[in-house]
Design a protein around this motif. Structure first.
Motif, PDB file in Angstrom:
ATOM      1  N   PHE B 125      -0.655   0.956 -12.135  1.00 41.15           N
ATOM      2  CA  PHE B 125       0.310   1.450 -13.112  1.00 41.15           C
ATOM      3  C   PHE B 125       0.131   2.952 -13.353  1.00 41.15           C
ATOM      4  O   PHE B 125       1.094   3.674 -13.572  1.00 41.15           O
ATOM      5  CB  PHE B 125       0.206   0.691 -14.434  1.00 41.15           C
ATOM      6  CG  PHE B 125       1.324   1.030 -15.362  1.00 41.15           C
ATOM      7  CD1 PHE B 125       2.575   0.496 -15.163  1.00 41.15           C
ATOM      8  CD2 PHE B 125       1.144   1.923 -16.400  1.00 41.15           C
ATOM      9  CE1 PHE B 125       3.629   0.836 -15.987  1.00 41.15           C
ATOM     10  CE2 PHE B 125       2.188   2.261 -17.233  1.00 41.15           C
ATOM     11  CZ  PHE B 125       3.433   1.718 -17.027  1.00 41.15           C
ATOM     12  N   PHE B 170       9.298  -3.067 -11.030  1.00 46.30           N
ATOM     13  CA  PHE B 170       9.490  -4.496 -10.846  1.00 46.30           C
ATOM     14  C   PHE B 170       8.390  -5.069  -9.943  1.00 46.30           C
ATOM     15  O   PHE B 170       7.791  -6.113 -10.249  1.00 46.30           O
ATOM     16  CB  PHE B 170      10.879  -4.727 -10.239  1.00 46.30           C
ATOM     17  CG  PHE B 170      11.112  -6.120  -9.760  1.00 46.30           C
ATOM     18  CD1 PHE B 170      11.139  -7.169 -10.659  1.00 46.30           C
ATOM     19  CD2 PHE B 170      11.300  -6.383  -8.419  1.00 46.30           C
ATOM     20  CE1 PHE B 170      11.344  -8.458 -10.215  1.00 46.30           C
ATOM     21  CE2 PHE B 170      11.513  -7.670  -7.976  1.00 46.30           C
ATOM     22  CZ  PHE B 170      11.530  -8.705  -8.872  1.00 46.30           C
ATOM     23  N   LEU B 174       5.571  -7.854 -10.939  1.00 48.44           N
ATOM     24  CA  LEU B 174       5.321  -9.089 -10.186  1.00 48.44           C
ATOM     25  C   LEU B 174       3.828  -9.246  -9.900  1.00 48.44           C
ATOM     26  O   LEU B 174       3.251 -10.313 -10.089  1.00 48.44           O
ATOM     27  CB  LEU B 174       6.077  -9.062  -8.863  1.00 48.44           C
ATOM     28  CG  LEU B 174       7.532  -9.481  -8.871  1.00 48.44           C
ATOM     29  CD1 LEU B 174       8.063  -9.462  -7.455  1.00 48.44           C
ATOM     30  CD2 LEU B 174       7.669 -10.864  -9.465  1.00 48.44           C
ATOM     31  N   TYR B 176       1.342  -7.908 -11.456  1.00 46.22           N
ATOM     32  CA  TYR B 176       0.563  -8.153 -12.674  1.00 46.22           C
ATOM     33  C   TYR B 176       0.751  -9.583 -13.154  1.00 46.22           C
ATOM     34  O   TYR B 176      -0.199 -10.232 -13.599  1.00 46.22           O
ATOM     35  CB  TYR B 176       0.957  -7.157 -13.772  1.00 46.22           C
ATOM     36  CG  TYR B 176       0.084  -7.258 -14.985  1.00 46.22           C
ATOM     37  CD1 TYR B 176      -1.229  -6.805 -14.921  1.00 46.22           C
ATOM     38  CD2 TYR B 176       0.532  -7.827 -16.154  1.00 46.22           C
ATOM     39  CE1 TYR B 176      -2.062  -6.909 -16.017  1.00 46.22           C
ATOM     40  CE2 TYR B 176      -0.290  -7.937 -17.256  1.00 46.22           C
ATOM     41  CZ  TYR B 176      -1.591  -7.478 -17.184  1.00 46.22           C
ATOM     42  OH  TYR B 176      -2.417  -7.596 -18.255  1.00 46.22           O
ATOM     43  N   ALA B 177       1.996 -10.082 -13.039  1.00 46.03           N
ATOM     44  CA  ALA B 177       2.241 -11.452 -13.472  1.00 46.03           C
ATOM     45  C   ALA B 177       1.430 -12.429 -12.638  1.00 46.03           C
ATOM     46  O   ALA B 177       0.953 -13.451 -13.138  1.00 46.03           O
ATOM     47  CB  ALA B 177       3.731 -11.773 -13.368  1.00 46.03           C
ATOM     48  N   GLN B 178       1.268 -12.110 -11.373  1.00 48.72           N
ATOM     49  CA  GLN B 178       0.554 -13.031 -10.493  1.00 48.72           C
ATOM     50  C   GLN B 178      -0.955 -12.945 -10.678  1.00 48.72           C
ATOM     51  O   GLN B 178      -1.639 -13.968 -10.725  1.00 48.72           O
ATOM     52  CB  GLN B 178       0.933 -12.721  -9.043  1.00 48.72           C
ATOM     53  CG  GLN B 178       0.199 -13.525  -8.005  1.00 48.72           C
ATOM     54  CD  GLN B 178       0.662 -14.970  -7.985  1.00 48.72           C
ATOM     55  OE1 GLN B 178       1.691 -15.319  -8.551  1.00 48.72           O
ATOM     56  NE2 GLN B 178      -0.112 -15.826  -7.339  1.00 48.72           N
ATOM     57  N   THR B 179      -1.479 -11.711 -10.781  1.00 52.57           N
ATOM     58  CA  THR B 179      -2.931 -11.570 -10.749  1.00 52.57           C
ATOM     59  C   THR B 179      -3.542 -11.265 -12.111  1.00 52.57           C
ATOM     60  O   THR B 179      -4.703 -11.577 -12.337  1.00 52.57           O
ATOM     61  CB  THR B 179      -3.335 -10.421  -9.813  1.00 52.57           C
ATOM     62  OG1 THR B 179      -2.746  -9.226 -10.319  1.00 52.57           O
ATOM     63  CG2 THR B 179      -2.856 -10.660  -8.407  1.00 52.57           C
ATOM     64  N   GLY B 180      -2.800 -10.605 -12.992  1.00 51.81           N
ATOM     65  CA  GLY B 180      -3.367 -10.255 -14.287  1.00 51.81           C
ATOM     66  C   GLY B 180      -4.231  -9.021 -14.265  1.00 51.81           C
ATOM     67  O   GLY B 180      -4.986  -8.771 -15.206  1.00 51.81           O
ATOM     68  N   THR B 181      -4.136  -8.219 -13.217  1.00 52.27           N
ATOM     69  CA  THR B 181      -4.887  -6.966 -13.199  1.00 52.27           C
ATOM     70  C   THR B 181      -4.068  -5.897 -12.505  1.00 52.27           C
ATOM     71  O   THR B 181      -3.109  -6.207 -11.795  1.00 52.27           O
ATOM     72  CB  THR B 181      -6.240  -7.135 -12.494  1.00 52.27           C
ATOM     73  OG1 THR B 181      -6.934  -5.908 -12.560  1.00 52.27           O
ATOM     74  CG2 THR B 181      -6.050  -7.528 -11.048  1.00 52.27           C
ATOM     75  N   LEU B 182      -4.423  -4.640 -12.746  1.00 46.19           N
ATOM     76  CA  LEU B 182      -3.695  -3.541 -12.135  1.00 46.19           C
ATOM     77  C   LEU B 182      -4.609  -2.623 -11.343  1.00 46.19           C
ATOM     78  O   LEU B 182      -4.159  -1.722 -10.665  1.00 46.19           O
ATOM     79  CB  LEU B 182      -2.982  -2.715 -13.221  1.00 46.19           C
ATOM     80  CG  LEU B 182      -1.801  -3.405 -13.880  1.00 46.19           C
ATOM     81  CD1 LEU B 182      -1.393  -2.669 -15.140  1.00 46.19           C
ATOM     82  CD2 LEU B 182      -0.626  -3.472 -12.931  1.00 46.19           C
ATOM     83  N   HIS B 186      -9.795  -4.215  -7.853  1.00 45.59           N
ATOM     84  CA  HIS B 186      -9.754  -5.592  -8.314  1.00 45.59           C
ATOM     85  C   HIS B 186      -8.651  -6.358  -7.582  1.00 45.59           C
ATOM     86  O   HIS B 186      -8.846  -7.511  -7.172  1.00 45.59           O
ATOM     87  CB  HIS B 186      -9.499  -5.595  -9.828  1.00 45.59           C
ATOM     88  CG  HIS B 186      -9.961  -6.832 -10.513  1.00 45.59           C
ATOM     89  ND1 HIS B 186      -9.652  -7.117 -11.812  1.00 45.59           N
ATOM     90  CD2 HIS B 186     -10.704  -7.858 -10.083  1.00 45.59           C
ATOM     91  CE1 HIS B 186     -10.191  -8.272 -12.137  1.00 45.59           C
ATOM     92  NE2 HIS B 186     -10.845  -8.740 -11.107  1.00 45.59           N
ATOM     93  N   LEU B 199       5.565 -13.994  -2.766  1.00 44.26           N
ATOM     94  CA  LEU B 199       5.637 -13.149  -3.952  1.00 44.26           C
ATOM     95  C   LEU B 199       4.995 -11.790  -3.681  1.00 44.26           C
ATOM     96  O   LEU B 199       5.555 -10.745  -4.026  1.00 44.26           O
ATOM     97  CB  LEU B 199       4.923 -13.846  -5.107  1.00 44.26           C
ATOM     98  CG  LEU B 199       5.080 -13.143  -6.427  1.00 44.26           C
ATOM     99  CD1 LEU B 199       5.455 -14.145  -7.483  1.00 44.26           C
ATOM    100  CD2 LEU B 199       3.802 -12.435  -6.816  1.00 44.26           C
TER     101      LEU B 199
END
Lengths: 228, 491
Positions: B125, B170, B174, B176-182, B186, B199
């Motif tokens: 991000f 977008f 996607l 972040y929604a899948q993995t929960g990290t940025l 990681h 995805l």
């Protein structure tokens, strides 16, 4: 032909989004980093508003980036608007109620704006939101009295020094042997006005900068239209 | 010492905020602030390069250890591009003094800061934030360049860029929604399990198209010719030479670290081939010098995309070599073409009036086409041998297109060169022949000298680049450096 291409593209994108959305499970977000931050944020930053600890602490450099984007956008708009001369806009002066209503709202908006900025680390709100309200406070009288002008010199002074102090707070941390933008001066009383160390200071800088920038942008727009 | 690296981003931002204020009170002091900051940035980065131990390191911003906080990842590749950013920012500094100077210089500082951030950042991000800052500051700089044509060009650029930003965001959402990290390290760790699917591919495509706007990727590069032809040529040189490469660098990083699907490289390869074809043919037809350079830049970036699609370490080496070579050549050519706007016929007989400019053009053209022993040859040679070694037929098409493009490139570049060296110009054309301005010619000579220096030292530089490529390719090293855990504990 061009419409058809656009339609095809939009349709394809929509199809892609739908097919992806089906595979994502809603309601159970992956809280990998989110969970870790929630469990540590109070001790590490001292801010009861966890959003603030993310915005100014964990992702402080992003916030600095956003501030710079805002600054770049305002400067670009100033460059373009500064030379456009439209003859549009022959506004009539507002009536008694409008003018005095605008003046009376000014102190209220200022109070609310600064309240939201100063309590950003305790409750929802913060520099960005408060800054917009501050800008509105200055812009409202301008709308009510078309002839009035904001002093652009003062605004750019506030804007520049607010942005600079954000960076400087970060640099002071660096100079003291810590990391850039590392929160400092954290005491352990949670939830009081003077807590969370340098975070409220950062939010004050953000608020002033956002306020000054928006106000000068809006008044720029207003002036460009009324220039004859 | 390592922590001081942060100053290369923080100081330009500080300078940009303060510059309008300082310039209002003292112009004489203000004009030196920008160059001084960038010079200091060069010094810091150069020092790190010379005195570092060659090992990559990571800096946690705000003191929060990654993956929770944001970090800068500094390996040789990042350092190289960060240094190039600060140096080119210094070389292409907008000196021109008029009423817009404070804003223009502040925007330029923001552009350099964000470009440096793009090279160094280790967070998805955060990369997006810097990418946006690059975009917004270039809008202003282009619109401030000069003419009404630049406004029109900016609007097209603005719309495409906006679409690109939304798509990138977008894609990031996607992921972040899948993995929960940025955090990139990681993500690299989690990617084989969680992103090696449709995805992940969709997210990659969205980010590729989005960031591709700046990297002049095939379908989203329609802003390029207009902008490069109308913006100030110092700015065009910076955008074509550097910013496009940084976007490419981001795509390369993501591809190496996170997205390992074969489809991802295939898409890049196909778009790269299409970019080469469209760019080179358009350049061949172009009637205006700077438009020709812009189209040729699209073609060259297509070639680099083909190299990005190559799987192994030699591929990364080819990307680096081609990028750095193009950075040098295109910057030089745009500086040369500073006063060469309008029809190509105006250049008739130019070599007689300005032998240095003519000579430099021929030198750049030879290297761009790939004439040994100039560095362009070695860069292209690496790519050809690597492409020829692949078994997939798509790479063969890439090779063929690349060779065809070289022929077309040679044809249009030497058509111009021949025009310059024509001996009997008619009188009225002779009067029209533009003179190269002193400053731009000096800058172009600088790049020419750089090119010759690289030619002389091509073998040690090649070895150094090989080491850089090897380090950039090492995903385990990246993860280990950022997350600071031994290799055995990888999940």
């Amino acid at each position: 032909m061009r419409n058809l291409t656009g339609l095809l593209f939009a349709g394809g994108l929509g199809f892609m989004l739908l097919s992806i959305a089906i595979n994502l499970d809603f309601g159970t977000p992956t809280m990998l980093i989110g969970g870790a931050i929630q469990s540590k944020a109070l001790q590490e930053t001292g801010a009861t508003n966890i959003v603030t600890s993310v915005v100014l602490g964990y992702r402080g450099i992003d916030t600095l980036g956003e501030l710079s984007i805002l600054f770049a956008a305002a400067a670009s708009a100033g460059l373009i608007l500064g030379r456009r001369h439209t003859t549009a806009g022959t506004q009539t002066a507002g009536g008694f109620v409008l003018r005095h209503g605008g003046s009376m709202l000014f102190p209220l908006l200022m109070t609310i704006g600064f309240y939201i900025i100063f309590h950003g680390h305790l409750s929802p709100g913060g520099g960005f939101q408060g800054g917009v309200i501050l800008a509105a406070a200055f812009f409202l009288p301008l709308l009510a009295r078309p002839g009035a002008q904001l002093h652009h010199g003062t605004l750019s002074l506030i804007e520049g020094f607010a942005g600079a102090s954000f960076v400087l707070i970060g640099l002071i941390a660096l100079q003291q042997g810590k990391a850039f933008l590392q929160p400092m001066l954290i005491q352990d009383t949670l939830g009081v006005l003077l807590s969370a160390g340098t975070l409220p200071l950062l939010y004050l800088a953000v608020g002033l900068k956002v306020g000054a920038e928006l106000a000068s942008l809006l008044s720029h727009l207003a002036q460009t239209e009324s220039d004859v | 010492m390592n922590e001081h690296l942060m100053l290369t981003i923080a100081l330009p931002l500080l300078g940009a905020f303060l510059l309008p204020i300082i310039m209002r009170s003292s112009l004489a002091m203000g004009v030196w602030i920008g160059p001084a900051i960038l010079g200091y940035g060069c010094w810091i980065l150069g020092n790190l390069w010379l005195h570092g131990n060659g090992q990559p390191f990571s800096i946690a911003i705000g003191g929060f250890a990654p993956p929770i906080g944001i970090n800068l990842y500094v390996d040789a590749m990042a350092l190289l591009f960060a240094f190039a950013t600060q140096l080119l920012g210094l070389i292409f500094w907008p000196f021109r003094l008029d009423q817009d100077t404070p804003k223009r210089q502040a925007l330029m500082l923001l552009l350099v800061a964000s470009s440096t951030g793009l090279a160094l950042s280790g967070d998805l991000f955060n990369l997006y934030v810097f990418y946006e800052l690059v975009a917004v500051s270039t809008f202003g700089l282009i619109a401030a360049s000069s003419s009404g044509a630049a406004y029109v060009a900016t609007i097209r650029y603005l719309i495409l860029s906006g679409i690109g930003s939304v798509l990138t965001l977008f894609g990031i959402a996607l992921i972040y929604a899948q993995t929960g990290t940025l955090n990139l390290a990681h993500l690299a760790q989690l990617a084989p399990d969680q992103l090696n699917n449709d995805l992940g591919l969709a997210a990659f495509l969205a980010i590729l198209i989005g960031i591709g706007v700046k990297a002049e990727l095939f379908p989203v590069n329609t802003w390029v010719p207009e902008v490069y032809a109308t913006a100030a040529s110092r700015l065009s040189a910076f955008l074509a030479g550097l910013v496009s490469k940084l976007a490419m660098l981001v795509i390369l990083r993501l591809l190496l670290l996170i997205f390992h699907q074969p489809e991802a490289t295939q898409v890049i390869l196909i778009l790269g081939i299409l970019g080469v074809i469209s760019g080179e043919f358009a350049a061949w037809r172009a009637k205006d010098m700077r438009r020709m350079l812009a189209f040729s830049s699209i073609g060259q970036l297509g070639v680099i995309f083909i190299a990005v699609a190559l799987p192994d370490e030699r591929g990364v080496l080819a990307v680096l070599a081609l990028s750095l070579h193009h950075m040098l050549i295109k910057s030089g050519l745009f500086m040369l073409a500073d006063h060469w706007g309008g029809s190509l016929d105006r250049l008739r007989g130019l070599a007689a009036t300005s032998p240095l400019a003519g000579g430099l053009f021929v030198l750049f053209a030879l290297s761009l086409v790939g004439m040994p022993p100039l560095p362009g040859f070695w860069a292209k040679f690496t790519l050809i041998t690597e492409l020829a070694g692949q078994t997939d037929p798509l790479y063969m098409i890439g090779l063929l297109v690349f060779l065809l493009a070289t022929v077309i490139e040679a044809s249009y570049l030497f058509r111009v060169a021949a025009k310059m060296y024509q001996t009997k110009p008619t009188e009225n054309v002779r009067i029209n022949a533009p003179d190269s301005g002193g400053l731009s010619l000096t800058t172009a000579s600088l790049f020419g000298a750089g090119l010759i220096a690289v030619t002389v030292m091509v073998s040690p530089l090649g070895e150094a680049l090989q080491a850089v490529a090897a380090q950039a390719q090492d995903v385990d090293l990246y993860i280990q450096t950022v997350l600071q855990q031994p290799l055995g504990e990888r999940q």
